[in-house]
Design a protein around this motif. Structure first.
Motif, PDB file in Angstrom:
ATOM      1  N   GLU A 245      43.455  45.630  74.872  1.00  0.00           N
ATOM      2  CA  GLU A 245      43.709  44.702  73.775  1.00  0.00           C
ATOM      3  C   GLU A 245      42.956  45.117  72.508  1.00  0.00           C
ATOM      4  O   GLU A 245      41.905  45.765  72.586  1.00  0.00           O
ATOM      5  CB  GLU A 245      43.272  43.270  74.128  1.00  0.00           C
ATOM      6  CG  GLU A 245      43.911  42.682  75.361  1.00  0.00           C
ATOM      7  CD  GLU A 245      43.078  42.881  76.611  1.00  0.00           C
ATOM      8  OE1 GLU A 245      43.197  42.085  77.558  1.00  0.00           O
ATOM      9  OE2 GLU A 245      42.281  43.850  76.650  1.00  0.00           O
TER      10      GLU A 245
ATOM     11  N   GLY B  65      41.539  41.401  67.587  1.00  0.00           N
ATOM     12  CA  GLY B  65      40.763  40.183  67.426  1.00  0.00           C
ATOM     13  C   GLY B  65      39.872  40.257  66.193  1.00  0.00           C
ATOM     14  O   GLY B  65      39.734  41.304  65.570  1.00  0.00           O
TER      15      GLY B  65
ATOM     16  N   LEU C 225      47.388  40.108  67.635  1.00  0.00           N
ATOM     17  CA  LEU C 225      46.754  40.835  68.724  1.00  0.00           C
ATOM     18  C   LEU C 225      47.731  41.860  69.292  1.00  0.00           C
ATOM     19  O   LEU C 225      48.939  41.626  69.320  1.00  0.00           O
ATOM     20  CB  LEU C 225      46.326  39.881  69.836  1.00  0.00           C
ATOM     21  CG  LEU C 225      45.432  38.714  69.423  1.00  0.00           C
ATOM     22  CD1 LEU C 225      45.033  37.919  70.664  1.00  0.00           C
ATOM     23  CD2 LEU C 225      44.207  39.193  68.675  1.00  0.00           C
TER      24      LEU C 225
ATOM     25  N   THR D  37      39.910  40.668  73.830  1.00  0.00           N
ATOM     26  CA  THR D  37      39.542  40.826  72.428  1.00  0.00           C
ATOM     27  C   THR D  37      39.155  39.442  71.904  1.00  0.00           C
ATOM     28  O   THR D  37      39.824  38.452  72.195  1.00  0.00           O
ATOM     29  CB  THR D  37      40.694  41.463  71.613  1.00  0.00           C
ATOM     30  OG1 THR D  37      40.268  41.711  70.283  1.00  0.00           O
ATOM     31  CG2 THR D  37      41.951  40.588  71.593  1.00  0.00           C
TER      32      THR D  37
END
Length: 121
Positions: free
Chosen positions: A6, A9, A20, A115
């Motif tokens: 991920e 963020g 995201l 994240t």
């Protein structure tokens, strides 16, 4: 081996937006369901949105109309567009995948590291 990573963020103010990303490898989107979850400190992990190729996307009620899940097959990347963010949307956001459609239940076999999203008022 399935790997999920991920990114995207960060910190935003109340009402702001973030997107995201979840870069996936080792899986075929035609065979897997993908989902986003989040977890705030001291709370259980909760499902946010889910996407399977043979079903319409589904969303948790608390993000309906604000968050949107999408998939770019060419880039092997899952996205979560988050709009009109609220302080209560803050937490660690995780990408998950499984061959089985668990909906928004946290039963998926494969998870990323997460994240962090922070929304200030």
């Amino acid at each position: 081996q399935v790997q999920l990573v991920e990114s995207g963020g960060g910190s935003v103010q109340d009402g702001g937006s973030l997107r995201l990303s979840c870069a996936a490898s080792g899986l075929s989107y035609s065979e897997y369901c993908m989902a986003w979850f989040r977890q705030a400190p001291g709370t259980e992990r909760e499902g946010v949105a889910r996407m399977c190729t043979d079903a319409s996307p589904s969303y948790a009620e608390f993000v309906q109309g604000r968050f949107f899940i999408s998939l770019d097959n060419a880039k092997s990347t899952l996205y979560l567009q988050m709009n009109r963010l609220r302080p209560e949307d803050g937490g660690m956001y995780y990408c998950a995948a499984d061959r089985w459609n668990y909906g928004l239940a946290a039963k998926y076999n494969y998870w990323g590291q997460g994240t962090q999203v922070t929304v200030s008022s």
